[in-house]
Design a protein around this motif. Structure first.
Motif, mmCIF file in Angstrom:
data_model
loop_
_atom_site.group_PDB
_atom_site.id
_atom_site.type_symbol
_atom_site.label_atom_id
_atom_site.label_comp_id
_atom_site.label_asym_id
_atom_site.label_seq_id
_atom_site.Cartn_x
_atom_site.Cartn_y
_atom_site.Cartn_z
ATOM 1 N N GLU A 376 -31.663 -3.318 -10.084
ATOM 2 C CA GLU A 376 -31.521 -2.809 -8.716
ATOM 3 C C GLU A 376 -30.167 -2.154 -8.455
ATOM 4 O O GLU A 376 -29.992 -1.483 -7.442
ATOM 5 C CB GLU A 376 -31.708 -3.958 -7.708
ATOM 6 C CG GLU A 376 -33.018 -4.709 -7.858
ATOM 7 C CD GLU A 376 -32.914 -5.884 -8.802
ATOM 8 O OE1 GLU A 376 -33.805 -6.753 -8.749
ATOM 9 O OE2 GLU A 376 -31.940 -5.934 -9.589
ATOM 10 N N HIS A 377 -29.202 -2.353 -9.327
ATOM 11 C CA HIS A 377 -27.840 -1.901 -9.053
ATOM 12 C C HIS A 377 -27.746 -0.376 -9.041
ATOM 13 O O HIS A 377 -28.402 0.306 -9.830
ATOM 14 C CB HIS A 377 -26.880 -2.468 -10.105
ATOM 15 C CG HIS A 377 -25.447 -2.428 -9.691
ATOM 16 N ND1 HIS A 377 -24.685 -1.282 -9.752
ATOM 17 C CD2 HIS A 377 -24.631 -3.398 -9.188
ATOM 18 C CE1 HIS A 377 -23.459 -1.546 -9.329
ATOM 19 N NE2 HIS A 377 -23.404 -2.819 -8.975
ATOM 20 N N PRO A 378 -26.910 0.183 -8.143
ATOM 21 C CA PRO A 378 -26.773 1.647 -8.082
ATOM 22 C C PRO A 378 -26.358 2.280 -9.405
ATOM 23 O O PRO A 378 -26.770 3.404 -9.703
ATOM 24 C CB PRO A 378 -25.686 1.842 -7.011
ATOM 25 C CG PRO A 378 -25.774 0.627 -6.154
ATOM 26 C CD PRO A 378 -26.156 -0.490 -7.062
ATOM 27 N N VAL A 379 -25.561 1.569 -10.225
ATOM 28 C CA VAL A 379 -25.123 2.161 -11.481
ATOM 29 C C VAL A 379 -26.302 2.363 -12.430
ATOM 30 O O VAL A 379 -26.287 3.277 -13.265
ATOM 31 C CB VAL A 379 -24.034 1.285 -12.135
ATOM 32 C CG1 VAL A 379 -24.617 0.000 -12.697
ATOM 33 C CG2 VAL A 379 -23.294 2.047 -13.222
ATOM 34 N N ARG A 589 -29.194 -11.453 -6.884
ATOM 35 C CA ARG A 589 -30.003 -10.249 -6.685
ATOM 36 C C ARG A 589 -30.123 -9.945 -5.193
ATOM 37 O O ARG A 589 -29.859 -10.797 -4.336
ATOM 38 C CB ARG A 589 -31.396 -10.434 -7.295
ATOM 39 C CG ARG A 589 -31.429 -10.969 -8.713
ATOM 40 C CD ARG A 589 -30.773 -10.015 -9.699
ATOM 41 N NE ARG A 589 -31.646 -8.963 -10.137
ATOM 42 C CZ ARG A 589 -32.388 -9.014 -11.263
ATOM 43 N NH1 ARG A 589 -32.361 -10.089 -12.036
ATOM 44 N NH2 ARG A 589 -33.130 -7.982 -11.622
ATOM 45 N N PRO A 590 -30.549 -8.736 -4.835
ATOM 46 C CA PRO A 590 -30.707 -8.399 -3.409
ATOM 47 C C PRO A 590 -31.801 -9.232 -2.767
ATOM 48 O O PRO A 590 -32.781 -9.615 -3.405
ATOM 49 C CB PRO A 590 -31.063 -6.913 -3.438
ATOM 50 C CG PRO A 590 -31.591 -6.657 -4.810
ATOM 51 C CD PRO A 590 -30.858 -7.589 -5.710
ATOM 52 N N GLU A 599 -29.733 0.792 -3.557
ATOM 53 C CA GLU A 599 -28.754 0.548 -2.505
ATOM 54 C C GLU A 599 -27.846 -0.616 -2.901
ATOM 55 O O GLU A 599 -28.224 -1.479 -3.680
ATOM 56 C CB GLU A 599 -29.458 0.211 -1.186
ATOM 57 C CG GLU A 599 -30.329 1.317 -0.624
ATOM 58 C CD GLU A 599 -31.044 0.882 0.641
ATOM 59 O OE1 GLU A 599 -31.009 -0.335 0.940
ATOM 60 O OE2 GLU A 599 -31.636 1.733 1.318
ATOM 61 N N ARG A 600 -26.670 -0.629 -2.360
ATOM 62 C CA ARG A 600 -25.785 -1.774 -2.549
ATOM 63 C C ARG A 600 -26.238 -2.907 -1.637
ATOM 64 O O ARG A 600 -26.862 -2.683 -0.605
ATOM 65 C CB ARG A 600 -24.331 -1.402 -2.256
ATOM 66 C CG ARG A 600 -23.761 -0.357 -3.210
ATOM 67 C CD ARG A 600 -22.282 -0.129 -2.952
ATOM 68 N NE ARG A 600 -21.471 -1.288 -3.334
ATOM 69 C CZ ARG A 600 -21.021 -1.508 -4.570
ATOM 70 N NH1 ARG A 600 -21.316 -0.666 -5.555
ATOM 71 N NH2 ARG A 600 -20.287 -2.574 -4.843
ATOM 72 N N TRP A 601 -25.951 -4.137 -2.040
ATOM 73 C CA TRP A 601 -26.276 -5.291 -1.208
ATOM 74 C C TRP A 601 -25.012 -6.128 -1.036
ATOM 75 O O TRP A 601 -24.041 -5.983 -1.795
ATOM 76 C CB TRP A 601 -27.436 -6.080 -1.796
ATOM 77 C CG TRP A 601 -27.259 -6.641 -3.173
ATOM 78 C CD1 TRP A 601 -26.838 -7.897 -3.516
ATOM 79 C CD2 TRP A 601 -27.526 -5.974 -4.416
ATOM 80 N NE1 TRP A 601 -26.820 -8.051 -4.873
ATOM 81 C CE2 TRP A 601 -27.236 -6.886 -5.465
ATOM 82 C CE3 TRP A 601 -27.971 -4.691 -4.761
ATOM 83 C CZ2 TRP A 601 -27.381 -6.564 -6.807
ATOM 84 C CZ3 TRP A 601 -28.122 -4.365 -6.099
ATOM 85 C CH2 TRP A 601 -27.835 -5.296 -7.107
ATOM 86 N N PRO A 602 -24.956 -7.003 -0.022
ATOM 87 C CA PRO A 602 -23.700 -7.671 0.341
ATOM 88 C C PRO A 602 -23.017 -8.414 -0.796
ATOM 89 O O PRO A 602 -21.787 -8.439 -0.875
ATOM 90 C CB PRO A 602 -24.130 -8.634 1.460
ATOM 91 C CG PRO A 602 -25.318 -7.977 2.077
ATOM 92 C CD PRO A 602 -26.037 -7.307 0.946
ATOM 93 N N TRP A 609 -19.032 -11.791 -7.720
ATOM 94 C CA TRP A 609 -20.290 -11.218 -8.231
ATOM 95 C C TRP A 609 -19.983 -10.630 -9.600
ATOM 96 O O TRP A 609 -19.505 -9.513 -9.729
ATOM 97 C CB TRP A 609 -20.853 -10.149 -7.299
ATOM 98 C CG TRP A 609 -22.274 -9.784 -7.683
ATOM 99 C CD1 TRP A 609 -23.409 -10.421 -7.302
ATOM 100 C CD2 TRP A 609 -22.687 -8.724 -8.548
ATOM 101 N NE1 TRP A 609 -24.515 -9.832 -7.872
ATOM 102 C CE2 TRP A 609 -24.102 -8.786 -8.647
ATOM 103 C CE3 TRP A 609 -22.016 -7.729 -9.261
ATOM 104 C CZ2 TRP A 609 -24.846 -7.890 -9.413
ATOM 105 C CZ3 TRP A 609 -22.749 -6.841 -10.038
ATOM 106 C CH2 TRP A 609 -24.152 -6.919 -10.103
ATOM 107 N N ARG A 610 -20.244 -11.422 -10.636
ATOM 108 C CA ARG A 610 -19.838 -11.051 -11.984
ATOM 109 C C ARG A 610 -20.940 -11.372 -12.996
ATOM 110 O O ARG A 610 -20.951 -12.438 -13.622
ATOM 111 C CB ARG A 610 -18.539 -11.777 -12.351
ATOM 112 C CG ARG A 610 -17.328 -11.315 -11.537
ATOM 113 C CD ARG A 610 -16.963 -9.870 -11.835
ATOM 114 N NE ARG A 610 -16.640 -9.719 -13.230
ATOM 115 C CZ ARG A 610 -15.419 -9.913 -13.741
ATOM 116 N NH1 ARG A 610 -14.417 -10.253 -12.945
ATOM 117 N NH2 ARG A 610 -15.195 -9.759 -15.026
ATOM 118 N N PRO A 611 -21.905 -10.468 -13.161
ATOM 119 C CA PRO A 611 -22.980 -10.717 -14.127
ATOM 120 C C PRO A 611 -22.479 -10.852 -15.555
ATOM 121 O O PRO A 611 -23.127 -11.492 -16.381
ATOM 122 C CB PRO A 611 -23.897 -9.503 -13.957
ATOM 123 C CG PRO A 611 -23.030 -8.441 -13.362
ATOM 124 C CD PRO A 611 -22.054 -9.163 -12.491
#
Length: 740
Positions: A376-379, A589-590, A599-602, A609-611
């Motif tokens: 889901e991440h914008p990157v 996750r969102p 989209e970015r999420w909070p 937030w470090r996967p």
């Protein structure tokens, strides 16, 4: 203008530079520590030194030196004020024992002091500043596990937090706090409850790090208390899990000039006003009938009587952190509480104190490398079309084992054994976090790098040239199948590949094609590991399982440990969920139906937030498990010379090698001649395990008995492509879901 917190940190920094020569005699140091119920290990952890060093200070063999000297003097001075020496002519009375709620220095619940005579009324603690007419009483809790009448001395954790970190409110207006303390709460509405809590209840907990912040008071509402305050019995909006904005209670809060966070009034609600300087004005509310205490984490704690629930939550708050949401939230918040992002530092140019980073902490949010990011991440959305399923050379897939051996690879000797025995690694993710070096900053892309196991990151490398005995899973994939080409791996996985190449002298070279590396690194999770490992072992000790037990004694103690004290069993379950959930929150996750992919999420705006850190922990846990599997196979069957098969170098073991046939996360299932782990694990006649193999015991990384079933039951599941490790515990328990 500097905040109060920054000024306090600045003063602490100055105190470290001032020599403290007024340390009490060595014998008095020991007396003060023991009077406070602290261990040498707890003092050592708070001062950043070794337990043996603290012992030498108390024995008069050595004297503390800066920077520990000033901090040690400050600790002793505080303890001396709270535990003055008794007059010589008054004999010291023995104290009854209570379930331990000891915590490291700085945790907001003091050790509980029990009245020597259980039949005598305990002295009521002094109300907090501004308590007015608040009624305070000490009543024997109507639940097993609280011995006698308990008194929490005022001032032990500071006048603001004299009554502990939290309270459980019942429908009669009685607030049950730590140690059996009961306060009469006159509040009839939520705003009144918040104002009374901040002004008179004396609840809260001191910070775990001098640059952190104090824990807000927590009030837990029983079903009767919720109705008394005008809250509904159930939340009608099961999707958003919050009261509608037009609900009378929400309007009451607004009219009283209090605020709610963006999450609104749900099972965990924060009611606050903007901070004045560094003084927070916030109360956390937990609504039990709305599911605030998830049974998957807390068991049946939500149905305990108010006094017993106060004991359970206070122990968790003392050993871990004041609950402030799910155990996953607590696990993540604990990381920040132990390593806050900023501290007060002096600006050499202006001579003023300003905010600066805390060394070794995560100071700011950073975007992940493309292979580290979830779909889901914008990157990721910018690189691949919507709906694209990324391949191993496009995504980092570091997950726990979920593997079963094909039934055709079960040997005749294995099938002749009547039992399937499961063993489970204690808090495997926590053990993996110990001394694990992780990245602290943003990733840097490198082409054709030389592998360096000391640098955390993600590596694109081909490990398909290394294979093991087909009775064992590949250590490089969660499903246990051998890789087929280049794929992304975290540093611990590639380091283990290098270890295998070196151990078995395989003519294979590691040649990463590219990497995303984090040169700025450190053992960020070390304080988190130490804090939770202590909490886990203390709680296990309360349940009768201690370190140093012989293997059979350990198995006997574990067989009924959860039945001895259901309250402490709930604390144990919550601690384990805190570990697993905290690691999971590193890649949150969102959430919500309004989210759109790309989209970015909070959660992305958090420094935590470090996967990549999550991937490193899971990679290290999987590698630790495989290393012990391999060592167990080696000592029981011997290793054969490596051979090349179809261009791939393979490591084989003897026919008698002990091999699992199912793995799930930290649980391994073996065929066995008997029902006990001692019938399957390689222990010698003296009760000692073979070096490097699984070892029964209570500490993180050691193993316990997960369950035993008939072998034919397990084989039947294998034939249906089900994993026996998921169900071997019986009673419908899911080993992976419990985070065991």
């Amino acid at each position: 203008m500097p905040t109060e917190n920054e000024l306090f940190s600045a003063v602490d920094a100055l105190l470290e530079q001032v020599p403290a020569d007024d340390l009490p005699p060595s014998a008095e140091r020991k007396r003060l520590r023991e009077a406070a119920g602290l261990s040498q290990g707890q003092v050592a952890a708070a001062l950043g030194t070794r337990r043996e060093t603290v012992g030498s200070w108390e024995a008069g063999l050595r004297e503390p030196r800066p920077p520990q000297r000033a901090a040690y003097a400050r600790l002793l001075e505080g303890l001396a004020a709270r535990f003055p020496a008794a007059p010589a002519d008054i004999p010291e009375l023995p104290q009854a024992q209570v379930p331990s709620t000891s915590a490291p220095v700085g945790v907001g619940v003091p050790p509980l002091t029990v009245s020597p005579a259980a039949s005598a009324p305990a002295a009521a603690p002094r109300p907090a500043a501004g308590a007015g007419s608040t009624s305070v009483s000490h009543r024997p809790a109507a639940s097993r596990g609280v011995v006698g009448l308990v008194s929490v001395p005022a001032g032990v954790v500071g006048s603001r937090f004299a009554h502990g970190p939290l309270g459980v409110l019942d429908g009669d207006g009685q607030l049950y706090c730590a140690g059996g303390l009961v306060l009469d709460c006159p509040a009839g509405t939520v705003p009144e409850l918040v104002e009374w809590t901040l002004a008179e209840a004396g609840l809260g907990a001191v910070r775990l790090h001098r640059s952190g912040r104090d824990c807000d008071p927590l009030v837990v509402l029983t079903a009767a208390a919720a109705l008394r305050l005008g809250l509904p019995e159930h939340l009608e909006d099961r999707r958003s899990m919050r009261l509608p904005d037009g609900h009378p209670v929400v309007r009451q809060i607004g009219r009283a000039k209090w605020l709610l966070t963006k999450r609104g009034f749900g099972p965990w609600a924060r009611v606050y006003r903007p901070a004045q300087g560094d003084r927070r004005r916030c109360v956390q509310l937990a609504v039990l009938p709305w599911g605030a205490l998830d049974s998957r984490s807390w068991g049946d704690a939500g149905r305990l009587p108010a006094a017993e629930l106060a004991r359970v939550l206070s122990v968790y708050a003392a050993r871990v952190l004041t609950p402030r949401g799910s155990t996953a939230v607590a696990g993540l918040e604990l990381m920040t509480s132990l390593r806050p992002p900023t501290r007060a530092v002096r600006d050499d140019a202006t001579g003023t104190w300003v905010s600066g980073p805390v060394p070794g902490s995560l100071a700011a949010a950073v975007d992940p490398a493309p292979p580290e990011a979830p779909d889901e991440h914008p990157v990721v959305a910018g690189l691949f079309p919507r709906g694209h399923r990324r391949t191993p050379d496009q995504v980092l897939d570091e997950e726990a084992f979920d593997w079963i051996r094909p039934t055709e690879l079960l040997t005749d000797a294995e099938c002749a054994r009547p039992f399937a025995v499961g063993i489970d690694v204690n808090t495997a993710f926590l053990a993996a976090a110990n001394r694990l070096v992780v990245g602290l900053g943003a990733p840097e892309h490198v082409t054709a790098p030389r592998f360096d196991k000391s640098v955390p990151g993600a590596w694109l490398v081909d490990l398909s040239g290394i294979t093991l005995d087909p009775r064992l899973p590949s250590p490089f994939t969660p499903h246990g199948e051998r890789p087929t080409g280049p794929a992304w791996y975290a540093t611990p996985t590639v380091a283990y590949a290098a270890e295998l190449i070196d151990t078995y002298r395989l003519p294979v070279q590691l040649r990463p094609l590219e990497a995303y590396l984090r040169p700025e690194s450190g053992p960020y999770l070390d304080p988190w590991y130490k804090h939770l490992a202590d909490a886990y072992k203390q709680t296990m000790a309360d349940l009768g399982v201690t370190a140093g037990l012989a293997p059979q004694q350990f198995l006997t103690a574990m067989a009924g440990h959860k039945d001895s004290d259901p309250g402490m069993a709930a604390v144990l379950s919550a601690i384990k969920s805190t570990v697993k959930g905290g690691i999971g929150k590193l890649r949150e996750r969102p959430q919500g139906t309004s989210y759109r992919p790309g989209e970015r999420w909070p959660a992305l705006e958090r420094a935590t937030w470090r996967p990549d850190i999550r991937a490193a922990v899971i990679s290290a846990a999987r590698v630790n498990m495989h290393r012990k599997l391999l060592r167990t196979a080696t000592v029981t069957g011997g290793v054969l010379p490596a051979v090349q098969e179809a261009g791939v170098w393979a490591v084989r073991f003897g026919d008698r090698a002990l091999m699992p046939f199912a793995l799930l996360s930290d649980c391994a299932v073996y065929p066995s001649a008997g029902p006990s782990p001692l019938d399957v694990l390689p222990y010698d006649g003296a009760g000692k395990p073979a070096p490097g193999t699984f070892r029964l015991g209570v500490s993180p990384g050691m193993v316990k008995h997960e369950g035993t079933r008939e072998l034919y039951w397990a084989v039947d599941l294998l034939e249906q492509q089900y994993n026996p490790a998921r169900h071997i515990k019986g009673d419908g328990h899911d080993a992976a879901g419990e985070g065991e």
